[in-house]
Design a protein around this motif. Structure first.
Motif, short mmCIF file in Angstrom:
data_model
loop_
_atom_site.label_atom_id
_atom_site.label_comp_id
_atom_site.label_asym_id
_atom_site.label_seq_id
_atom_site.Cartn_x
_atom_site.Cartn_y
_atom_site.Cartn_z
N VAL A 1 -6.41 5.71 3.40
CA VAL A 1 -5.76 6.65 2.48
C VAL A 1 -6.80 7.46 1.72
O VAL A 1 -6.66 8.68 1.55
N TYR A 2 -7.86 6.80 1.28
CA TYR A 2 -8.92 7.51 0.55
C TYR A 2 -9.53 8.61 1.42
O TYR A 2 -9.68 9.75 0.98
N ASP B 1 -1.15 0.09 5.52
CA ASP B 1 -1.94 -0.56 4.48
C ASP B 1 -1.58 -2.04 4.40
O ASP B 1 -0.42 -2.41 4.62
N GLY C 1 0.81 -1.20 0.00
CA GLY C 1 0.00 0.00 0.00
C GLY C 1 0.85 1.26 0.00
O GLY C 1 2.09 1.19 -0.01
N GLU C 2 0.18 2.41 0.02
CA GLU C 2 0.89 3.70 0.01
C GLU C 2 1.53 4.01 1.35
O GLU C 2 2.52 4.74 1.41
N GLU D 1 -6.47 2.50 -3.61
CA GLU D 1 -6.18 3.09 -2.31
C GLU D 1 -6.90 2.32 -1.21
O GLU D 1 -8.01 1.83 -1.40
N SER D 2 -6.27 2.24 -0.05
CA SER D 2 -6.97 1.69 1.11
C SER D 2 -8.02 2.69 1.58
O SER D 2 -8.00 3.87 1.21
N LYS E 1 -7.15 11.57 1.96
CA LYS E 1 -7.02 12.41 0.77
C LYS E 1 -8.25 13.28 0.56
O LYS E 1 -8.14 14.45 0.15
#
Length: 207
Positions: free
Chosen positions: A96-97, A28, A23-24, A92-93, A100
């Motif tokens: 993270v979503y 993640d 993940g990022e 994206e997890s 953002k």
């Protein structure tokens, strides 16, 4: 080199490639995609230390049980790891979503050099290479956007994404200390005009 039983050798022969998707951010999940003749088996890296998740996915994909591994499982995983290529997940997890989306709302706020305005939460305070926003205002944004995420989880996620400094730090505004999130100035859209801050005043108790 490990010598596998004939059944495990045949299983390895079915493997075409292995992709490890990270993940990022560190929290993640990391997924192993094992591409085999006839299907793809996906297993969370945290479950690759034992056979259970692999065997469930194998049965679901091929409608037949995987061969018994006995003491072969860890050497089998090591071989898969040697075959693997590592990449960043395209999706994206959820954390993270959410981070953002909230960041986009924060970018819409005006910017000020006045700590009094910053205390109300109506603007980002420019300070020492950072743009700071009160913790209270962050909570309001999360609530308005109807996200269910703990402040410490959101803070950790935004820090991991490189948006902000670690933790929160207090700033004195109008004689009171407020906790602020310190966002990197380079991350925030600086096109906002400080004159756009609304004229109405908010008492310190409402900040």
């Amino acid at each position: 080199m490990t010598e596998f039983s004939g059944r495990i050798e045949r299983l390895l022969d079915m493997v075409e490639k292995v992709i490890i998707m990270k993940g990022e951010i560190p929290s993640d999940p990391t997924m192993w995609e094992i591409h085999m003749s006839g299907g793809i088996i996906r297993v969370d890296a945290e479950h690759m230390d034992r056979t259970t998740a692999f065997r469930k996915q194998y049965l679901k994909t091929f409608n037949t049980p995987a061969p018994g591994f006995k003491d072969d499982w860890i050497p089998f995983v090591q071989v898969l790891g040697e075959m693997a290529e590592t990449t960043v997940a395209g999706e994206e997890s959820e954390l993270v979503y959410i981070a953002k989306q909230i960041m986009e709302k924060i970018r819409e706020l005006p910017i000020t050099d006045d700590q009094g305005d910053a205390g109300t939460g109506r603007a980002l305070l420019r300070l020492g290479g950072y743009l700071c926003l009160s913790s209270t205002r962050i909570g309001e944004i999360v609530e308005v956007m109807h996200y269910h995420i703990a402040p410490n989880v959101l803070s950790t996620t935004m820090t991991a994404l490189g948006y902000k400094a670690e933790g929160t730090r207090p700033i004195r505004c109008n004689g009171k200390l407020y906790r602020f999130w310190w966002f990197k100035e380079s991350i925030i859209n600086e096109n906002a005009d400080p004159s756009e801050i609304p004229e109405e005043k908010i008492s310190e108790g409402d900040a």
